[in-house]
Design a protein around this motif. Structure first.
Motif: not given
Length: 140
Positions: A109, A113, A116
């Motif tokens: 994750n 992120e 992203h």
């Protein structure tokens, strides 16, 4: 004279020792006579003595029986605690694996992120560049 005193003292010591031994023998004889009388009385009482002895024997059996029951109870408790310990060990292992999986998901994750954010920055820059191009074309 000293020799005579010495011999008299030795004889007195031997006599005192013999008297002490005689007294011990008398005490033992008295004790044996009492024991004999108790045995005679016990034989004369018949069933009552049989009942007393039976009661005493029952008490002697009950005490080890209670100890055996306690030992069996302790053994049962030990078995239960062992089973519980194994169950908790298995549960602990399952939880450890779950924690490892969650930590791996958290790392993934975090990476997603981070990607992203980088992608968003790159797209914002690209939008900014296109925006500048569009504005320049409007002005010309």
């Amino acid at each position: 004279m000293a020799m005579l005193d010495k011999e008299v003292a030795e004889e007195k010591a031997e006599l005192a020792q013999a008297l002490a031994e005689l007294e011990e023998v008398r005490e033992k004889l008295a004790q044996m006579e009492v024991e004999l009388q108790v045995l005679k009385d016990g034989c004369n009482q018949g069933p009552v003595t049989t009942l007393i002895k039976l009661s005493n024997a029952k008490m002697q059996i009950d005490d080890p029986t209670a100890q055996l029951d306690d030992a069996l109870g302790a053994e049962e408790m030990l078995v239960q605690l062992t089973e519980r310990n194994l169950m908790l060990g298995e549960k602990s292992e399952e939880m450890r694996i779950t924690i490892e999986n969650l930590e791996a998901f958290k790392e993934l994750n975090d990476e997603l992120e981070e990607n992203h954010i980088e992608t968003e920055k790159a797209l914002q820059e690209e939008i900014g560049v296109h925006h500048d191009i569009v504005r320049w074309e409007w002005q010309t």
